[in-house]
Write a protein that holds these residues in place. Structure first.
Motif, PDB file in Angstrom:
ATOM      1  N   ILE A 222      13.050 -52.118  28.647  1.00  0.00           N
ATOM      2  CA  ILE A 222      12.335 -53.222  29.281  1.00  0.00           C
ATOM      3  C   ILE A 222      12.902 -53.471  30.680  1.00  0.00           C
ATOM      4  CG2 ILE A 222      11.744 -55.681  29.080  1.00  0.00           C
ATOM      5  CD1 ILE A 222      12.269 -55.384  26.040  1.00  0.00           C
ATOM      6  N   ASP A 223      12.013 -53.744  31.640  1.00  0.00           N
ATOM      7  CA  ASP A 223      12.453 -54.050  32.997  1.00  0.00           C
ATOM      8  C   ASP A 223      13.418 -55.232  32.992  1.00  0.00           C
ATOM      9  OD1 ASP A 223      10.923 -52.049  34.042  1.00  0.00           O
ATOM     10  OD2 ASP A 223       9.322 -53.350  34.806  1.00  0.00           O
ATOM     11  N   HIS A 224      14.478 -55.112  33.786  1.00  0.00           N
ATOM     12  CA  HIS A 224      15.487 -56.154  33.957  1.00  0.00           C
ATOM     13  C   HIS A 224      16.321 -56.416  32.704  1.00  0.00           C
ATOM     14  CE1 HIS A 224      14.039 -56.873  37.961  1.00  0.00           C
ATOM     15  NE2 HIS A 224      12.841 -57.197  37.522  1.00  0.00           N
ATOM     16  N   VAL A 225      16.263 -55.524  31.735  1.00  0.00           N
ATOM     17  CA  VAL A 225      17.247 -55.543  30.652  1.00  0.00           C
ATOM     18  C   VAL A 225      18.300 -54.503  31.029  1.00  0.00           C
ATOM     19  CG1 VAL A 225      17.732 -55.150  28.211  1.00  0.00           C
ATOM     20  CG2 VAL A 225      15.625 -56.313  28.888  1.00  0.00           C
ATOM     21  N   ASP A 226      19.430 -54.985  31.521  1.00  0.00           N
ATOM     22  CA  ASP A 226      20.456 -54.103  32.087  1.00  0.00           C
ATOM     23  C   ASP A 226      21.606 -53.848  31.121  1.00  0.00           C
ATOM     24  OD1 ASP A 226      19.058 -54.241  34.622  1.00  0.00           O
ATOM     25  OD2 ASP A 226      19.940 -56.232  34.858  1.00  0.00           O
ATOM     26  N   GLY A 227      21.470 -54.344  29.902  1.00  0.00           N
ATOM     27  CA  GLY A 227      22.518 -54.131  28.928  1.00  0.00           C
ATOM     28  C   GLY A 227      22.325 -55.010  27.723  1.00  0.00           C
ATOM     29  N   LEU A 228      23.322 -55.004  26.841  1.00  0.00           N
ATOM     30  CA  LEU A 228      23.211 -55.691  25.556  1.00  0.00           C
ATOM     31  C   LEU A 228      24.498 -56.428  25.240  1.00  0.00           C
ATOM     32  CD1 LEU A 228      21.695 -52.652  23.609  1.00  0.00           C
ATOM     33  CD2 LEU A 228      20.406 -54.619  24.479  1.00  0.00           C
ATOM     34  N   LEU A 229      24.339 -57.612  24.657  1.00  0.00           N
ATOM     35  CA  LEU A 229      25.471 -58.361  24.117  1.00  0.00           C
ATOM     36  C   LEU A 229      25.327 -58.317  22.606  1.00  0.00           C
ATOM     37  CD1 LEU A 229      27.960 -60.132  24.516  1.00  0.00           C
ATOM     38  CD2 LEU A 229      26.446 -62.105  24.821  1.00  0.00           C
ATOM     39  N   VAL A 230      26.275 -57.662  21.961  1.00  0.00           N
ATOM     40  CA  VAL A 230      26.146 -57.342  20.537  1.00  0.00           C
ATOM     41  C   VAL A 230      27.123 -58.189  19.726  1.00  0.00           C
ATOM     42  CG1 VAL A 230      26.139 -55.483  18.837  1.00  0.00           C
ATOM     43  CG2 VAL A 230      25.613 -54.984  21.245  1.00  0.00           C
ATOM     44  N   GLY A 231      26.595 -58.895  18.733  1.00  0.00           N
ATOM     45  CA  GLY A 231      27.431 -59.740  17.880  1.00  0.00           C
ATOM     46  C   GLY A 231      27.789 -59.059  16.585  1.00  0.00           C
ATOM     47  N   GLY A 232      27.069 -59.399  15.514  1.00  0.00           N
ATOM     48  CA  GLY A 232      27.403 -58.902  14.185  1.00  0.00           C
ATOM     49  C   GLY A 232      27.508 -57.401  14.070  1.00  0.00           C
ATOM     50  N   ALA A 233      26.616 -56.671  14.737  1.00  0.00           N
ATOM     51  CA  ALA A 233      26.626 -55.209  14.638  1.00  0.00           C
ATOM     52  C   ALA A 233      27.887 -54.598  15.252  1.00  0.00           C
ATOM     53  CB  ALA A 233      25.386 -54.620  15.302  1.00  0.00           C
ATOM     54  N   SER A 234      28.558 -55.336  16.130  1.00  0.00           N
ATOM     55  CA  SER A 234      29.768 -54.787  16.757  1.00  0.00           C
ATOM     56  C   SER A 234      30.965 -54.812  15.822  1.00  0.00           C
ATOM     57  CB  SER A 234      30.100 -55.565  18.033  1.00  0.00           C
ATOM     58  OG  SER A 234      30.561 -56.870  17.738  1.00  0.00           O
ATOM     59  N   LEU A 235      30.832 -55.518  14.691  1.00  0.00           N
ATOM     60  CA  LEU A 235      31.929 -55.557  13.714  1.00  0.00           C
ATOM     61  C   LEU A 235      31.963 -54.314  12.840  1.00  0.00           C
ATOM     62  CD1 LEU A 235      31.630 -59.297  12.634  1.00  0.00           C
ATOM     63  CD2 LEU A 235      33.172 -58.301  14.341  1.00  0.00           C
ATOM     64  N   ASP A 236      30.928 -53.502  12.936  1.00  0.00           N
ATOM     65  CA  ASP A 236      30.879 -52.184  12.293  1.00  0.00           C
ATOM     66  C   ASP A 236      31.091 -51.160  13.395  1.00  0.00           C
ATOM     67  OD1 ASP A 236      30.143 -49.692  11.298  1.00  0.00           O
ATOM     68  OD2 ASP A 236      28.492 -50.474  10.095  1.00  0.00           O
ATOM     69  N   PRO A 237      32.301 -50.617  13.539  1.00  0.00           N
ATOM     70  CA  PRO A 237      32.601 -49.744  14.673  1.00  0.00           C
ATOM     71  C   PRO A 237      31.624 -48.582  14.839  1.00  0.00           C
ATOM     72  CG  PRO A 237      34.620 -50.354  13.576  1.00  0.00           C
ATOM     73  CD  PRO A 237      33.503 -50.855  12.714  1.00  0.00           C
ATOM     74  N   GLU A 238      31.220 -47.942  13.755  1.00  0.00           N
ATOM     75  CA  GLU A 238      30.300 -46.813  13.882  1.00  0.00           C
ATOM     76  C   GLU A 238      28.925 -47.277  14.340  1.00  0.00           C
ATOM     77  OE1 GLU A 238      28.825 -43.302  14.424  1.00  0.00           O
ATOM     78  OE2 GLU A 238      30.956 -43.674  14.043  1.00  0.00           O
ATOM     79  N   HIS A 239      28.498 -48.414  13.858  1.00  0.00           N
ATOM     80  CA  HIS A 239      27.209 -48.963  14.297  1.00  0.00           C
ATOM     81  C   HIS A 239      27.260 -49.268  15.795  1.00  0.00           C
ATOM     82  CE1 HIS A 239      23.539 -51.552  13.015  1.00  0.00           C
ATOM     83  NE2 HIS A 239      23.436 -51.231  14.294  1.00  0.00           N
TER      84      HIS A 239
END
Length: 250
Positions: A222-239
């Motif tokens: 999507i235009d002007h989506v320059d990255g992601l802030l990840v919450g719960g999914a970041s607690l699973d290192p492989e995810h």
């Protein structure tokens, strides 16, 4: 329009410990994601994570920062202190800070100024709750949060990011639709141009709210989506690794 290089940030919130640090470091340390990656652990693990990632391009950041520089403020941690232990960025104004700890945009403005002065990149979090969304108040809420926090700010070449996190999507598994994200991120960019002029082009606008490996590519397209802030999914290192890989192939 040329897309900015993505920034993917993990917000561990009040989770994790030595086991999560070890598994996360093992998963990401020697990876080449073709994106900038950051991790914001709880305060007490910042130094440990900085040590483990010292020779890695992975950034380490804080989930918050004090609006005070120093003094009799028990329990607070200043931007300068964060800088000294190796923090490269800090989250400011996350919805949980606003809701649970009653932070407002005026205090967030002070925190942004403290972070910039210390050479720590602020990531300003903005977003509307479910009731505000249902009432069609999204733009009004974001306008106030943005302008109260950033209007009249001079970046002087320093880095800044804005993270849009619709509160009704955080931790619910219900990410905002492509249409909603596109409209909101365009609105945010337009307001940044009004406030910051040419500096707006250097600001990365992140999306957060039930980000997963399955929707990361769609969101980043999507235009002007320059990255992601990840919450719960970041607690699973492989995810989290898979989200970073998706971000690097866009």
């Amino acid at each position: 329009m040329t897309k900015k290089a993505p920034l993917v940030v993990a917000n561990w919130k009040l989770n994790g410990g030595t086991d999560l640090i070890c598994t996360s470091v093992a998963s990401i340390r020697n990876q080449n994601f073709n994106v900038q990656v950051g991790i914001a652990p709880p305060y007490v693990y910042i130094s440990e994570l900085v040590t483990f990632l010292r020779n890695s391009p992975i950034m380490v950041g804080s989930q918050n920062v004090s609006k005070f520089e120093s003094g009799a403020f028990t329990g607070e941690t200043s931007a300068q202190m964060l800088k000294e232990v190796g923090c490269q960025f800090c989250l400011i104004g996350h919805s949980e800070r606003r809701q649970v700890f009653l932070e407002n945009s005026e205090s967030c403005r002070t925190k942004v100024e403290r972070a910039l002065a210390a050479g720590v990149m602020p990531i300003i979090c903005i977003g509307e709750n479910a009731q505000q969304y249902e009432m069609g108040l999204t733009r009004d809420i974001l306008y106030r949060q943005l302008h109260h926090t950033l209007e009249g700010l001079s970046l002087n070449g320093q880095s800044l990011a804005v993270a849009y996190e619709p509160v009704w999507a955080i931790g619910t598994g219900r990410a905002a639709s492509v249409e909603v994200v596109g409209e909101v991120h365009q609105f945010i960019f337009d307001e940044l141009v009004v406030m910051l002029g040419e500096d707006a082009n250097s600001v990365q606008i992140l999306y957060g709210g039930s980000v997963k490996k399955d929707n990361a590519a769609e969101l980043l397209a999507i235009d002007h989506v320059d990255g992601l802030l990840v919450g719960g999914a970041s607690l699973d290192p492989e995810h989290f690794v898979q989200i970073c890989r998706v971000a690097g192939t866009g």
